[in-house]
Design an enzyme around this catalytic site. Structure first.
Site, mmCIF file in Angstrom:
data_model
loop_
_atom_site.group_PDB
_atom_site.id
_atom_site.type_symbol
_atom_site.label_atom_id
_atom_site.label_comp_id
_atom_site.label_asym_id
_atom_site.label_seq_id
_atom_site.Cartn_x
_atom_site.Cartn_y
_atom_site.Cartn_z
ATOM 1 N N ILE A 350 0.890 -1.157 0.000
ATOM 2 C CA ILE A 350 0.000 0.000 0.000
ATOM 3 C C ILE A 350 0.930 1.210 0.000
ATOM 4 O O ILE A 350 1.564 1.522 1.011
ATOM 5 C CB ILE A 350 -0.915 0.044 1.241
ATOM 6 C CG1 ILE A 350 -1.805 -1.194 1.299
ATOM 7 C CG2 ILE A 350 -1.749 1.319 1.235
ATOM 8 C CD1 ILE A 350 -2.891 -1.249 0.251
ATOM 9 N N ALA A 351 1.060 1.866 -1.146
ATOM 10 C CA ALA A 351 2.029 2.955 -1.299
ATOM 11 C C ALA A 351 1.298 4.250 -1.623
ATOM 12 O O ALA A 351 0.573 4.335 -2.619
ATOM 13 C CB ALA A 351 3.022 2.616 -2.417
ATOM 14 N N VAL A 352 1.484 5.249 -0.769
ATOM 15 C CA VAL A 352 0.818 6.546 -0.920
ATOM 16 C C VAL A 352 1.883 7.628 -0.994
ATOM 17 O O VAL A 352 2.794 7.677 -0.151
ATOM 18 C CB VAL A 352 -0.128 6.832 0.265
ATOM 19 C CG1 VAL A 352 -0.862 8.156 0.056
ATOM 20 C CG2 VAL A 352 -1.120 5.695 0.456
ATOM 21 N N GLU A 384 2.179 -7.594 5.769
ATOM 22 C CA GLU A 384 3.355 -7.320 6.590
ATOM 23 C C GLU A 384 3.550 -5.814 6.690
ATOM 24 O O GLU A 384 3.255 -5.079 5.737
ATOM 25 C CB GLU A 384 4.620 -7.951 5.993
ATOM 26 C CG GLU A 384 4.677 -9.460 6.098
ATOM 27 C CD GLU A 384 4.286 -10.133 4.805
ATOM 28 O OE1 GLU A 384 4.198 -9.418 3.774
ATOM 29 O OE2 GLU A 384 4.052 -11.349 4.801
ATOM 30 N N ASN A 389 6.594 1.440 11.728
ATOM 31 C CA ASN A 389 5.678 2.249 10.906
ATOM 32 C C ASN A 389 4.364 2.472 11.656
ATOM 33 O O ASN A 389 3.354 1.823 11.398
ATOM 34 C CB ASN A 389 5.434 1.559 9.561
ATOM 35 C CG ASN A 389 4.745 2.481 8.560
ATOM 36 O OD1 ASN A 389 4.196 3.518 8.919
ATOM 37 N ND2 ASN A 389 4.766 2.083 7.296
ATOM 38 N N TYR A 396 -4.079 0.004 9.942
ATOM 39 C CA TYR A 396 -4.435 -1.408 9.869
ATOM 40 C C TYR A 396 -5.215 -1.854 11.107
ATOM 41 O O TYR A 396 -6.171 -2.627 11.003
ATOM 42 C CB TYR A 396 -3.172 -2.259 9.700
ATOM 43 C CG TYR A 396 -2.400 -1.969 8.432
ATOM 44 C CD1 TYR A 396 -3.057 -1.688 7.243
ATOM 45 C CD2 TYR A 396 -1.005 -1.970 8.429
ATOM 46 C CE1 TYR A 396 -2.357 -1.411 6.076
ATOM 47 C CE2 TYR A 396 -0.291 -1.699 7.260
ATOM 48 C CZ TYR A 396 -0.973 -1.420 6.097
ATOM 49 O OH TYR A 396 -0.280 -1.141 4.939
#
Length: 427
Positions: A350-352, A384, A389, A396
């Site tokens: 999940i890259a923002v 993962e 983070n 999550y």
């Protein structure tokens, strides 16, 4: 043998039922345009009198939480919580939309239930609907107050083009007509999903189905206290409306090979050990039936350099600049995906982009991935995350993912353990 009094006052109709275990002894369904404050107590007294019972004979209670009429919800909930407190009885409480869903599911076979999409809607006026989507008893779209046109757009995102089958959504509730109008006004909607209106009134919002839900849980040994029942108004605050309107400009769509350069640039910007362009192309290959990648994007606007610089200082979602997509006049802000193996999905990256973080984009993307995976049969999901983070872990956790393991020294640059998180469908 246990007696249950079930009451719904959340809509324009009033419904009461008295059951003995799973058998309905008597029911009242009033749709006379009178206020619940005028009809509720007289109807309750009449119902008990007809069966020669008193409130002291009751073993447990059930009530709807909303959404619906603000005043109606308060009348029913306050009355039933008071009664539960006074008599020291369990109080079972369910959303009015779930009760409608249950009403129609009870008419199906067990096999049909598992494949059945029910879209339950209550009229919220001015083209808005209180809405929820269920597949069987499992919630796919959570309860919310949506503009009917926004709901159609959300459903289009959920039921993306290219699915092996176009689903039929069975629509019920007095918000059905607003949904029909929005569906007819969107020329692309019919390519994504079909609709079949079961009813456009509140005939499915019945206390007998509320009593059924309560009996099922009572039989399983559940005994909820009155203080656990909280109203579901589903009406946003002004601040929430502003955030929602900004976030509504961000759209989620399935990614294709033509998006590889934009997705790869996001990988390079977000991760110290990014995936290669070749790996991403494999994931984006339409022949890859296991993996689905999606992008979060917004419509690009033509701006000069000074406008863009000014926008970078603005913290609203709709002023974020992302990477230009070749597919259309879009700016891609984020991407993510999952692989599906039978009933378990593994959430991939999940890259923002940094400019789009803390603005709801990541949550919207993850929510879409989860809904999409659930619609394809996923009952468990894993992912993962770096132990350090914290922002990602908070996201999550809020979405129901819980730690279930650890991978030692999984990440590099810097080297760090990965926490394994698990989400399970508990419906």
């Amino acid at each position: 043998m246990a007696y249950c009094l079930a009451v719904d006052t959340s809509g324009k109709t009033l419904s009461l039922a008295l059951s003995e275990d799973e058998r309905i002894l008597a029911e009242r369904f009033i749709d006379e345009g009178l206020t619940h404050s005028e009809t509720f107590l007289p109807q309750l007294a009449d119902l008990l009198s007809e069966l020669k019972l008193s409130v002291k004979d009751l073993d447990y209670l059930a009530v709807t939480l909303g959404p619906g009429s603000y005043t109606g919800i308060r009348i029913g909930l306050a009355s039933m919580k008071s009664l539960a407190w006074l008599l020291d009885l369990p109080l079972f409480a369910y959303s009015s939309l779930r009760v409608i869903n249950t009403h129609y599911l009870r008419e199906l076979t067990a096999e049909e239930v598992e494949q059945h999409f029910n879209l339950t809607l209550l009229d919220a006026r001015s083209g808005r609907v209180f809405s929820a989507l269920y597949k069987g008893e499992r919630g796919i779209l959570p309860i919310a107050n949506r503009q009917s046109s926004d709901l159609v757009a959300e459903l289009k995102d959920l039921f993306y083009l290219g699915r092996s089958e176009k689903p039929t959504l069975y629509v019920s509730g007095d918000g059905a007509s607003a949904l029909q109008e929005a569906y007819a006004a969107d020329p692309e909607a019919a390519q994504h999903f079909a609709i079949s209106v079961l009813t456009d009134d509140l005939s499915g919002l019945r206390a007998k189905d509320l009593a059924y839900l309560a009996y099922r849980d009572y039989k399983q040994g559940e005994r909820p206290g009155w203080e656990e029942a909280e109203a579901i108004y589903a009406s946003p605050t002004q601040a929430e409306r502003v955030r929602r309107d900004n976030l509504a400009k961000v759209k989620i769509r399935q990614a294709g090979p033509e998006d590889v350069d934009s997705v790869h640039r996001i990988e390079l910007a977000c991760f110290s050990t990014p995936w290669s362009r070749k790996s991403l192309l494999h994931q984006l290959d339409p022949e890859n039936k296991i993996t689905r990648l999606f992008v979060a994007c917004r419509e690009a606007e033509s701006k000069d350099e000074s406008e863009l610089k000014s926008e970078e200082q603005n913290d609203e979602v709709d002023t974020i600049a992302g990477y230009q997509s070749p597919k259309s006049a879009e700016e891609i802000l984020a991407y993510g995906g999952y692989t599906l193996h039978f009933d378990e999905a593994e959430i991939l990256n999940i890259a923002v982009l940094d400019q789009a973080r803390q603005k709801g984009v990541g949550r919207k993307l993850l929510t879409h991935l989860m809904r999409n995976a659930m619609s394809r049969g996923a009952e468990r999901m894993t992912l993962e995350v770096r132990e350090s983070n914290e922002p990602a872990r908070r996201l999550y956790d809020s979405m129901g993912f819980k730690p279930c393991g650890r991978r030692k020294n999984y990440y590099e640059k810097p080297r760090e353990d990965a926490l394994i998180l698990l989400w399970q469908d508990k419906s």
